[in-house]
Enzyme design. Structure first.
Site, PDB file in Angstrom:
ATOM      1  CB  THR A 144      -0.956  -0.011   1.221  1.00 14.40           C
ATOM      2  OG1 THR A 144      -1.724   1.174   1.210  1.00 14.40           O
ATOM      3  CG2 THR A 144      -0.214  -0.113   2.533  1.00 14.40           C
ATOM      4  CB  SER A 179      -3.845   2.304  10.361  1.00 14.12           C
ATOM      5  OG  SER A 179      -3.599   1.421   9.274  1.00 14.12           O
ATOM      6  CE1 TYR A 181      -4.097  -3.321   4.959  1.00  7.85           C
ATOM      7  CE2 TYR A 181      -4.130  -0.928   4.783  1.00  7.85           C
ATOM      8  CZ  TYR A 181      -4.017  -2.172   4.197  1.00  7.85           C
ATOM      9  OH  TYR A 181      -3.816  -2.267   2.841  1.00  7.85           O
ATOM     10  CG  HIS A 182      -1.822   1.976   6.221  1.00  3.18           C
ATOM     11  ND1 HIS A 182      -2.970   2.462   6.792  1.00  3.18           N
ATOM     12  CD2 HIS A 182      -1.990   2.128   4.880  1.00  3.18           C
ATOM     13  CE1 HIS A 182      -3.791   2.900   5.832  1.00  3.18           C
ATOM     14  NE2 HIS A 182      -3.227   2.706   4.671  1.00  3.18           N
ATOM     15  CE  LYS A 185      -1.788  -4.697   2.649  1.00  2.42           C
ATOM     16  NZ  LYS A 185      -2.039  -5.814   1.769  1.00  2.42           N
ATOM     17  CD  GLU A 325      -6.113  11.174   7.786  1.00  2.00           C
ATOM     18  OE1 GLU A 325      -5.672  10.186   7.197  1.00  2.00           O
ATOM     19  OE2 GLU A 325      -7.249  11.647   7.568  1.00  2.00           O
TER      20      GLU A 325
HETATM   21  P1  NAD Z   1     -11.112  -7.388   0.406  1.00  2.00           P
HETATM   22  O1  NAD Z   1     -11.214  -7.439   1.880  1.00  2.00           O
HETATM   23  O2  NAD Z   1     -12.343  -7.110  -0.373  1.00  2.00           O
HETATM   24  O3  NAD Z   1     -10.465  -8.750  -0.145  1.00  2.00           O
HETATM   25  C1  NAD Z   1      -9.493  -9.465   0.558  1.00  2.00           C
HETATM   26  C2  NAD Z   1      -9.893 -10.936   0.473  1.00  2.00           C
HETATM   27  O4  NAD Z   1      -8.903 -11.705   1.177  1.00  2.00           O
HETATM   28  C3  NAD Z   1     -11.248 -11.210   1.136  1.00  2.00           C
HETATM   29  O5  NAD Z   1     -12.094 -11.915   0.260  1.00  2.00           O
HETATM   30  C4  NAD Z   1     -10.898 -12.029   2.367  1.00  2.00           C
HETATM   31  O6  NAD Z   1     -11.892 -12.980   2.699  1.00  2.00           O
HETATM   32  C5  NAD Z   1      -9.583 -12.677   1.957  1.00  2.00           C
HETATM   33  N1  NAD Z   1      -8.726 -13.001   3.107  1.00  2.00           N
HETATM   34  C6  NAD Z   1      -8.348 -12.198   4.123  1.00  2.00           C
HETATM   35  N2  NAD Z   1      -7.576 -12.877   4.976  1.00  2.00           N
HETATM   36  C7  NAD Z   1      -7.451 -14.136   4.496  1.00  2.00           C
HETATM   37  C8  NAD Z   1      -6.783 -15.293   4.932  1.00  2.00           C
HETATM   38  N3  NAD Z   1      -6.080 -15.309   6.070  1.00  2.00           N
HETATM   39  N4  NAD Z   1      -6.857 -16.423   4.179  1.00  2.00           N
HETATM   40  C9  NAD Z   1      -7.574 -16.435   3.013  1.00  2.00           C
HETATM   41  N5  NAD Z   1      -8.249 -15.368   2.563  1.00  2.00           N
HETATM   42  C10 NAD Z   1      -8.184 -14.227   3.298  1.00  2.00           C
HETATM   43  O7  NAD Z   1      -9.972  -6.309   0.075  1.00  2.00           O
HETATM   44  P2  NAD Z   1      -9.596  -5.604  -1.315  1.00  2.00           P
HETATM   45  O8  NAD Z   1     -10.093  -4.215  -1.260  1.00  2.00           O
HETATM   46  O9  NAD Z   1      -9.939  -6.486  -2.439  1.00  2.00           O
HETATM   47  O10 NAD Z   1      -8.021  -5.534  -1.167  1.00  2.00           O
HETATM   48  C11 NAD Z   1      -7.212  -6.598  -1.611  1.00  2.00           C
HETATM   49  C12 NAD Z   1      -5.749  -6.305  -1.283  1.00  2.00           C
HETATM   50  O11 NAD Z   1      -5.350  -5.085  -1.899  1.00  2.00           O
HETATM   51  C13 NAD Z   1      -5.486  -6.161   0.206  1.00  2.00           C
HETATM   52  O12 NAD Z   1      -4.265  -6.770   0.528  1.00  2.00           O
HETATM   53  C14 NAD Z   1      -5.386  -4.659   0.390  1.00  2.00           C
HETATM   54  O13 NAD Z   1      -4.560  -4.356   1.459  1.00  2.00           O
HETATM   55  C15 NAD Z   1      -4.814  -4.209  -0.929  1.00  2.00           C
HETATM   56  N6  NAD Z   1      -5.198  -2.824  -1.265  1.00  2.00           N
HETATM   57  C16 NAD Z   1      -6.517  -2.493  -1.406  1.00  2.00           C
HETATM   58  C17 NAD Z   1      -6.847  -1.175  -1.734  1.00  2.00           C
HETATM   59  C18 NAD Z   1      -8.271  -0.725  -1.887  1.00  2.00           C
HETATM   60  O14 NAD Z   1      -8.506   0.483  -2.085  1.00  2.00           O
HETATM   61  N7  NAD Z   1      -9.265  -1.620  -1.848  1.00  2.00           N
HETATM   62  C19 NAD Z   1      -5.831  -0.229  -1.916  1.00  2.00           C
HETATM   63  C20 NAD Z   1      -4.498  -0.613  -1.755  1.00  2.00           C
HETATM   64  C21 NAD Z   1      -4.185  -1.918  -1.426  1.00  2.00           C
HETATM   65  N1  USQ Z   2     -11.543  10.009   4.424  1.00  2.00           N
HETATM   66  C1  USQ Z   2     -12.421  11.069   4.557  1.00  2.00           C
HETATM   67  N2  USQ Z   2     -13.754  10.798   4.628  1.00  2.00           N
HETATM   68  C2  USQ Z   2     -14.254   9.528   4.541  1.00  2.00           C
HETATM   69  C3  USQ Z   2     -13.356   8.450   4.380  1.00  2.00           C
HETATM   70  C4  USQ Z   2     -12.011   8.731   4.337  1.00  2.00           C
HETATM   71  O1  USQ Z   2     -12.006  12.223   4.627  1.00  2.00           O
HETATM   72  O2  USQ Z   2     -15.476   9.358   4.614  1.00  2.00           O
HETATM   73  C5  USQ Z   2     -10.098  10.285   4.334  1.00  2.00           C
HETATM   74  C6  USQ Z   2      -9.257   9.567   5.374  1.00  2.00           C
HETATM   75  O3  USQ Z   2      -9.139  10.330   6.548  1.00  2.00           O
HETATM   76  C7  USQ Z   2      -7.937   9.407   4.626  1.00  2.00           C
HETATM   77  C8  USQ Z   2      -8.359   9.268   3.181  1.00  2.00           C
HETATM   78  O4  USQ Z   2      -9.676   9.771   3.081  1.00  2.00           O
HETATM   79  O5  USQ Z   2      -7.172  10.574   4.733  1.00  2.00           O
HETATM   80  C9  USQ Z   2      -8.336   7.847   2.663  1.00  2.00           C
HETATM   81  O6  USQ Z   2      -9.135   7.009   3.481  1.00  2.00           O
HETATM   82  P1  USQ Z   2      -9.696   5.618   2.911  1.00  2.00           P
HETATM   83  O7  USQ Z   2     -10.536   5.011   3.973  1.00  2.00           O
HETATM   84  O8  USQ Z   2     -10.291   5.829   1.572  1.00  2.00           O
HETATM   85  O9  USQ Z   2      -8.341   4.816   2.644  1.00  2.00           O
HETATM   86  P2  USQ Z   2      -7.309   4.112   3.637  1.00  2.00           P
HETATM   87  O10 USQ Z   2      -7.792   4.033   5.017  1.00  2.00           O
HETATM   88  O11 USQ Z   2      -5.962   4.716   3.417  1.00  2.00           O
HETATM   89  O12 USQ Z   2      -7.274   2.623   3.064  1.00  2.00           O
HETATM   90  C10 USQ Z   2      -7.583   2.287   1.713  1.00  2.00           C
HETATM   91  C11 USQ Z   2      -7.779   0.779   1.672  1.00  2.00           C
HETATM   92  C12 USQ Z   2      -6.476   0.085   2.065  1.00  2.00           C
HETATM   93  C13 USQ Z   2      -5.357   0.585   1.176  1.00  2.00           C
HETATM   94  C14 USQ Z   2      -5.255   2.090   1.195  1.00  2.00           C
HETATM   95  C15 USQ Z   2      -4.296   2.633   0.164  1.00  2.00           C
HETATM   96  O13 USQ Z   2      -8.833   0.402   2.562  1.00  2.00           O
HETATM   97  O14 USQ Z   2      -6.624  -1.319   1.919  1.00  2.00           O
HETATM   98  O15 USQ Z   2      -4.142   0.028   1.590  1.00  2.00           O
HETATM   99  O16 USQ Z   2      -6.532   2.653   0.851  1.00  2.00           O
HETATM  100  S1  USQ Z   2      -3.373   4.013   0.741  1.00  2.00           S
HETATM  101  O17 USQ Z   2      -4.317   5.012   1.259  1.00  2.00           O
HETATM  102  O18 USQ Z   2      -2.606   4.515  -0.366  1.00  2.00           O
HETATM  103  O19 USQ Z   2      -2.524   3.523   1.812  1.00  2.00           O
END
Ligand code: NAD
Ligand code: USQ
Length: 394
Positions: A144, A179, A181-182, A185, A325
């Site tokens: 990410t 976070s 979560y981040h 990664k 943040e």
């Molecule tokens: P998502 O939660 O919709 O999909 C993730 C999938 O992985 C789910 O179906 C979940 O059931 C499965 N999973 C989680 N833990 C598991 C485990 N231990 N074993 C098997 N399956 C498991 O999320 P997404 O939005 O599709 O994101 C996918 C990936 O991309 C994630 O790693 C996320 O961090 C990354 N990512 C997403 C975004 C975004 O904006 N959605 C942005 C940047 C990075």
């Molecule tokens: N935000 C708002 N209002 C909202 C929701 C979010 O102002 O209603 C702001 C947040 O404070 C943040 C930004 O928008 O500053 C992004 O928030 P987000 O929830 O859209 O994204 P984030 O929490 O960063 O996570 C998402 C995905 C995660 C991925 C990440 C990419 O859930 O899996 O890793 O985007 S990145 O942001 O580049 O790290």
């Protein structure tokens, strides 16, 4: 190529699997359905109805004549991981299978621990399985952009040249994630780089920005093939949320001043980037990082774009920031490596937002107003969820 998509039931994993299948690859998907379980736990649901994985795969076979193998199991189970790889014999593994919500990881201690164990252990199991079975399997791992945080200098793609006390080296770019979560990664990135160094594993870490959109060429072929669309305060990402809020007449929830800047990309570009990474693999022992986003915007800019694109009235509300943040900061991040491999981005235009608004409008009856508000406060350390046995809030 034989490609195993981990997390293939998720928002991005499912459309990626379809895309790779249509492009002629032999695709398998792995999922534990953890994501569907978080919906039950949070009492929320995808805006767009999604089918079971079994039905999705069946419909894809009927629509396209192509087969996707589905493996149900948990990446934190090392036996499941190695046996699945042994059975499928992938040339590349695309790893999406993690808990991906920053707010979910910040709910309380339990959710922080869960997120880091799920993500870090799953990836470690995968690294061991690849190293043991066949280190030539290319790992394409979803990282990410948030690993870098918002430093006051340009962000590079994974590495930075540093001169210190007269000596120079190229080192991993400093990480200041926002976070637990981040942070998971970041831990993954270190573990993957180490596995490349000691075992000769080859890996591409895709530091992806925030994804928006819901429709892809393949998911549009049948309603059963739709991918999920989250808009709630925990799993909904910013632009997807703003589109839902505009359609239902809820003020757009900009957290704080809205000057925080993030890298973004269209869901169709996620599919293209993954395919480019898979078909142009890293070399033996190489750990490379691509910054996977196409444009950056401030949150306030995104809100204004949605207000402008929405045909009816829409308003913006600056809500008290639930996250810790930086609101005002410098942001310039390199993202040339995927463009160099041939990525042709879908840029964010009013027409893109209008097509997202149309998706929302079709499903507006399913919006749960109670799910919109942000409920997770980064500063709170006490649990807000019922402990085992306690009644669930109505
Ligand atoms: P998502 O939660 O919709 O999909 C993730 C999938 O992985 C789910 O179906 C979940 O059931 C499965 N999973 C989680 N833990 C598991 C485990 N231990 N074993 C098997 N399956 C498991 O999320 P997404 O939005 O599709 O994101 C996918 C990936 O991309 C994630 O790693 C996320 O961090 C990354 N990512 C997403 C975004 C975004 O904006 N959605 C942005 C940047 C990075
Ligand atoms: N935000 C708002 N209002 C909202 C929701 C979010 O102002 O209603 C702001 C947040 O404070 C943040 C930004 O928008 O500053 C992004 O928030 P987000 O929830 O859209 O994204 P984030 O929490 O960063 O996570 C998402 C995905 C995660 C991925 C990440 C990419 O859930 O899996 O890793 O985007 S990145 O942001 O580049 O790290």
């Amino acid at each position: 190529m034989r490609i195993l998509v981990l997390g293939g039931d998720g928002y991005l994993g499912w459309p990626t699997a379809l895309h790779l299948s249509r492009r002629g690859h032999d695709v398998g998907v792995v999922d534990s359905f953890a994501r569907r379980q978080y919906d039950f736990e949070m009492g929320v649901d995808s805006l767009v109805p999604i089918r079971s994985l079994q039905r999705r795969v069946r419909t894809w076979r009927e629509v396209s004549g192509l087969t996707i193998d589905a493996f149900v199991g948990d990446m934190t189970d090392p036996v499941f991981v190695i046996e699945t790889l042994r059975r499928f014999e992938p040339e590349a593994v695309v790893h999406f299978a993690e808990q991906r919500s920053a707010p979910y990881s910040m709910i309380d201690r339990q959710h922080a621990v869960y997120t880091q164990v799920n993500n870090v252990v799953g990836t470690l199991n995968l690294l061991y399985a690849i190293a043991e079975l066949d280190p030539s399997i290319h790992l394409v791992k979803l990282g990410t952009m948030g690993e870098y945080g918002t430093p006051n200098i340009d962000i590079e793609e994974g590495f930075i040249e540093i001169t210190h006390q007269g000596r120079t080296d190229v080192l991993p770019y400093p990480k200041q994630p926002g976070s637990f979560y981040h942070l998971s990664k970041v831990h993954d990135s270190h573990n993957i780089m180490f596995a490349c160094r000691i075992w000769g594993v080859r890996a591409t870490d895709l530091n992806q920005g925030i994804v928006y959109g819901q429709e892809t060429e393949e998911t549009l072929q049948h309603p059963d093939l739709a991918t999920r669309f989250d808009y709630d305060g925990v799993f909904g990402t910013v632009l997807n949320r703003f589109c839902v809020q505009a359609v239902i007449g809820h003020p757009l929830t900009v957290y704080g001043s809205g000057q925080q800047i993030r890298g973004m990309l269209d869901i169709r570009d996620t599919l293209a980037c993954v395919e480019l990474a898979v078909t142009n693999p890293a070399t033996k022992g190489e750990y490379r990082v691509f910054n996977q986003f196409t444009e950056s915007f401030s949150v306030g800019q995104l809100a204004e774009m949605v207000v402008d694109a929405y045909p009816g009235p829409a308003t913006i509300d600056h809500v008290a920031p639930p996250r810790v943040e930086k609101q005002e900061h410098y942001y310039r991040a390199a993202h040339t490596k995927l463009l160099d491999l041939g990525l042709v981005p879908h840029l964010l235009e009013a027409s893109t937002i209008r097509s997202m608004l149309a998706v929302v409008d079709r499903h507006r009856e399913r919006v749960d107003l109670d799910a919109i508000a942000p409920t997770v406060d980064w500063r709170r350390t006490q649990s807000t969820l019922p402990t085992a046995g306690a009644p669930v809030d109505a």
